[in-house]
Scaffold this motif. Structure first.
Motif, PDB file in Angstrom:
ATOM      1  N   ILE A   1     -38.475-170.976  89.828  1.00  0.00           N
ATOM      2  CA  ILE A   1     -38.057-172.367  89.703  1.00  0.00           C
ATOM      3  C   ILE A   1     -39.026-173.144  88.818  1.00  0.00           C
ATOM      4  O   ILE A   1     -38.605-173.957  87.973  1.00  0.00           O
ATOM      5  CB  ILE A   1     -37.951-173.035  91.090  1.00  0.00           C
ATOM      6  CG1 ILE A   1     -36.822-172.388  91.912  1.00  0.00           C
ATOM      7  CG2 ILE A   1     -37.692-174.540  90.939  1.00  0.00           C
ATOM      8  CD1 ILE A   1     -35.435-172.536  91.316  1.00  0.00           C
ATOM      9  N   TRP A   2     -40.315-172.897  88.957  1.00  0.00           N
ATOM     10  CA  TRP A   2     -41.297-173.560  88.097  1.00  0.00           C
ATOM     11  C   TRP A   2     -41.094-173.153  86.642  1.00  0.00           C
ATOM     12  O   TRP A   2     -41.307-173.953  85.725  1.00  0.00           O
ATOM     13  CB  TRP A   2     -42.711-173.248  88.562  1.00  0.00           C
ATOM     14  CG  TRP A   2     -43.174-174.200  89.621  1.00  0.00           C
ATOM     15  CD1 TRP A   2     -43.343-173.958  90.947  1.00  0.00           C
ATOM     16  CD2 TRP A   2     -43.501-175.579  89.431  1.00  0.00           C
ATOM     17  NE1 TRP A   2     -43.741-175.092  91.609  1.00  0.00           N
ATOM     18  CE2 TRP A   2     -43.864-176.103  90.702  1.00  0.00           C
ATOM     19  CE3 TRP A   2     -43.524-176.426  88.327  1.00  0.00           C
ATOM     20  CZ2 TRP A   2     -44.235-177.434  90.894  1.00  0.00           C
ATOM     21  CZ3 TRP A   2     -43.896-177.751  88.506  1.00  0.00           C
ATOM     22  CH2 TRP A   2     -44.251-178.241  89.770  1.00  0.00           C
ATOM     23  N   ARG A   3     -40.682-171.921  86.423  1.00  0.00           N
ATOM     24  CA  ARG A   3     -40.369-171.476  85.055  1.00  0.00           C
ATOM     25  C   ARG A   3     -39.214-172.289  84.495  1.00  0.00           C
ATOM     26  O   ARG A   3     -39.227-172.700  83.327  1.00  0.00           O
ATOM     27  CB  ARG A   3     -40.033-169.990  85.080  1.00  0.00           C
ATOM     28  CG  ARG A   3     -39.734-169.359  83.719  1.00  0.00           C
ATOM     29  CD  ARG A   3     -39.626-167.857  83.899  1.00  0.00           C
ATOM     30  NE  ARG A   3     -39.362-167.168  82.665  1.00  0.00           N
ATOM     31  CZ  ARG A   3     -38.152-166.759  82.294  1.00  0.00           C
ATOM     32  NH1 ARG A   3     -37.108-167.000  83.060  1.00  0.00           N
ATOM     33  NH2 ARG A   3     -37.974-166.112  81.147  1.00  0.00           N
ATOM     34  N   GLN A   4     -38.202-172.524  85.320  1.00  0.00           N
ATOM     35  CA  GLN A   4     -37.078-173.353  84.888  1.00  0.00           C
ATOM     36  C   GLN A   4     -37.548-174.766  84.553  1.00  0.00           C
ATOM     37  O   GLN A   4     -37.118-175.357  83.546  1.00  0.00           O
ATOM     38  CB  GLN A   4     -36.007-173.404  85.976  1.00  0.00           C
ATOM     39  CG  GLN A   4     -35.295-172.084  86.227  1.00  0.00           C
ATOM     40  CD  GLN A   4     -34.231-172.194  87.296  1.00  0.00           C
ATOM     41  OE1 GLN A   4     -34.010-173.258  87.866  1.00  0.00           O
ATOM     42  NE2 GLN A   4     -33.558-171.098  87.577  1.00  0.00           N
ATOM     43  N   LEU A   5     -38.410-175.315  85.388  1.00  0.00           N
ATOM     44  CA  LEU A   5     -38.902-176.674  85.160  1.00  0.00           C
ATOM     45  C   LEU A   5     -39.709-176.763  83.865  1.00  0.00           C
ATOM     46  O   LEU A   5     -39.655-177.782  83.163  1.00  0.00           O
ATOM     47  CB  LEU A   5     -39.749-177.127  86.350  1.00  0.00           C
ATOM     48  CG  LEU A   5     -38.980-177.339  87.666  1.00  0.00           C
ATOM     49  CD1 LEU A   5     -39.944-177.568  88.817  1.00  0.00           C
ATOM     50  CD2 LEU A   5     -38.008-178.504  87.539  1.00  0.00           C
ATOM     51  N   LYS A   6     -40.435-175.714  83.529  1.00  0.00           N
ATOM     52  CA  LYS A   6     -41.170-175.704  82.269  1.00  0.00           C
ATOM     53  C   LYS A   6     -40.210-175.683  81.084  1.00  0.00           C
ATOM     54  O   LYS A   6     -40.481-176.287  80.037  1.00  0.00           O
ATOM     55  CB  LYS A   6     -42.108-174.494  82.221  1.00  0.00           C
ATOM     56  CG  LYS A   6     -43.305-174.611  83.154  1.00  0.00           C
ATOM     57  CD  LYS A   6     -44.190-173.383  83.063  1.00  0.00           C
ATOM     58  CE  LYS A   6     -45.385-173.505  84.006  1.00  0.00           C
ATOM     59  NZ  LYS A   6     -46.261-172.308  83.961  1.00  0.00           N
ATOM     60  N   ILE A   7     -39.098-174.985  81.234  1.00  0.00           N
ATOM     61  CA  ILE A   7     -38.088-174.962  80.169  1.00  0.00           C
ATOM     62  C   ILE A   7     -37.500-176.359  79.982  1.00  0.00           C
ATOM     63  O   ILE A   7     -37.271-176.813  78.858  1.00  0.00           O
ATOM     64  CB  ILE A   7     -36.988-173.931  80.495  1.00  0.00           C
ATOM     65  CG1 ILE A   7     -37.578-172.511  80.466  1.00  0.00           C
ATOM     66  CG2 ILE A   7     -35.819-174.046  79.514  1.00  0.00           C
ATOM     67  CD1 ILE A   7     -36.642-171.441  80.979  1.00  0.00           C
ATOM     68  N   ALA A   8     -37.264-177.045  81.100  1.00  0.00           N
ATOM     69  CA  ALA A   8     -36.750-178.416  81.020  1.00  0.00           C
ATOM     70  C   ALA A   8     -37.756-179.332  80.334  1.00  0.00           C
ATOM     71  O   ALA A   8     -37.389-180.158  79.483  1.00  0.00           O
ATOM     72  CB  ALA A   8     -36.424-178.940  82.414  1.00  0.00           C
ATOM     73  N   ALA A   9     -39.033-179.178  80.685  1.00  0.00           N
ATOM     74  CA  ALA A   9     -40.072-180.003  80.071  1.00  0.00           C
ATOM     75  C   ALA A   9     -40.176-179.722  78.581  1.00  0.00           C
ATOM     76  O   ALA A   9     -40.369-180.647  77.775  1.00  0.00           O
ATOM     77  CB  ALA A   9     -41.414-179.752  80.750  1.00  0.00           C
ATOM     78  N   ARG A  10     -40.039-178.475  78.195  1.00  0.00           N
ATOM     79  CA  ARG A  10     -40.075-178.123  76.775  1.00  0.00           C
ATOM     80  C   ARG A  10     -38.898-178.748  76.039  1.00  0.00           C
ATOM     81  O   ARG A  10     -39.042-179.216  74.906  1.00  0.00           O
ATOM     82  CB  ARG A  10     -40.048-176.600  76.623  1.00  0.00           C
ATOM     83  CG  ARG A  10     -40.077-176.118  75.173  1.00  0.00           C
ATOM     84  CD  ARG A  10     -40.064-174.608  75.113  1.00  0.00           C
ATOM     85  NE  ARG A  10     -39.946-174.123  73.756  1.00  0.00           N
ATOM     86  CZ  ARG A  10     -40.958-173.959  72.927  1.00  0.00           C
ATOM     87  NH1 ARG A  10     -42.181-174.255  73.327  1.00  0.00           N
ATOM     88  NH2 ARG A  10     -40.769-173.498  71.699  1.00  0.00           N
ATOM     89  N   ARG A  11     -37.740-178.753  76.683  1.00  0.00           N
ATOM     90  CA  ARG A  11     -36.568-179.366  76.037  1.00  0.00           C
ATOM     91  C   ARG A  11     -36.806-180.837  75.774  1.00  0.00           C
ATOM     92  O   ARG A  11     -36.396-181.366  74.735  1.00  0.00           O
ATOM     93  CB  ARG A  11     -35.320-179.177  76.914  1.00  0.00           C
ATOM     94  CG  ARG A  11     -34.126-180.085  76.563  1.00  0.00           C
ATOM     95  CD  ARG A  11     -32.824-179.502  76.956  1.00  0.00           C
ATOM     96  NE  ARG A  11     -32.498-178.375  76.093  1.00  0.00           N
ATOM     97  CZ  ARG A  11     -31.937-178.507  74.902  1.00  0.00           C
ATOM     98  NH1 ARG A  11     -31.635-179.702  74.425  1.00  0.00           N
ATOM     99  NH2 ARG A  11     -31.666-177.452  74.169  1.00  0.00           N
TER     100      ARG A  11
END
Length: 270
Positions: free
Chosen positions: A185-195
């Protein structure tokens, strides 16, 4: 990703950005996820597509022959680009497809103006799982079918969160890829932050911050770090008052509980 995988990832990410404008991003995400699952479950295919000793052309042609007519032209273009890349490890190729699918979901949420909400809901659910031993155990139990564990997530979130949140929250259970639930889930959140090209600040307070307070805090932190900062909150009455801000590995602890702790430690040292 390290070494040659970084350049291949950048090329794949660019391709996703180019095709997103003319498609339904959620449909595309579903196709990318399905492609990734297909490749991941077929060891000879995964090795053939990720083999760094093979030229890009034959690998691109192999991906085209396998998926043409089965997915949209946009999804086909993405899998061809991924197959043409040079990956340090074969799992990097599957990881790239997974990340592209997640990013496509976030792109759809961003277009609908709900990216902040999806990101916040995912964070709050991860915190709930992390703080509830029984729930964490139920989600991670290897002796229980993944579909049943995913249904538990649906039952907990459906009707209370956005569908994108439910979709993404299930994926680490159905397709863990060797990661623990919270890490995924934290990996997903990092992807969102990168976007959104920003960093995420996790703010712990005794009471929940309102929208105005979060906006002011985000503005102040953005000035401090020179980048856009997304603020998400955790309520912990034990902090008593003040705020604790976690940004990556950095902690800014201005809580009353921390100050009391420092005073007690000083007095003890005296």
């Amino acid at each position: 990703m390290e070494g040659p995988s970084r350049g291949s990832w950048a090329a794949a990410e660019k391709t996703l950005s180019e095709v997103l404008s003319g498609v339904d991003a959620r449909t595309l995400a579903g196709e990318i996820f399905a492609i990734g699952e297909s490749v991941d479950s077929n060891l000879p295919l995964r090795r053939a597509l990720s083999d760094p000793s093979r030229d890009a052309g034959p690998k691109r042609a192999l991906a085209h022959s396998l998926f043409e007519g089965k997915v949209s032209p946009e999804a086909l273009r993405i899998v061809e680009e991924v197959a043409a890349g040079r990956w340090a490890q074969e799992q990097d190729l599957v990881d790239a497809l997974e990340r592209l699918g997640i990013d496509a979901v976030f792109a759809a949420a961003e277009k609908d103006g709900v990216l902040d909400k999806v990101e916040d809901e995912l964070f709050r659910f991860e915190r709930l799982v992390a703080s509830d031993h029984e729930l964490a155990s139920a989600i991670s139990r290897a002796d229980v079918d993944a579909s049943l564990r995913a249904k538990l997530v649906v039952d907990l979130l459906a009707g209370r969160t956005l569908p994108d949140t439910v979709w993404l929250a299930q994926r680490p259970i159905l397709h863990p890829r060797g990661r623990k639930y919270s890490a995924a889930i934290w990996r997903q959140l990092k992807i969102a932050a990168r976007r959104r090209q920003q960093i995420t600040a996790v703010v712990t307070s005794a009471v929940e911050l309102d929208d105005r307070q979060r906006a002011r805090l985000a503005e102040g932190l953005s000035k401090l770090y020179g980048r856009s900062v997304f603020v998400t909150g955790v309520v912990d009455p034990s902090v008593i008052g003040g705020l604790k801000v976690n940004i990556g590995d950095e902690i800014i602890d201005g809580t009353i509980a921390r100050r009391l702790h420092d005073v007690r430690r000083t007095m003890g040292a005296g």
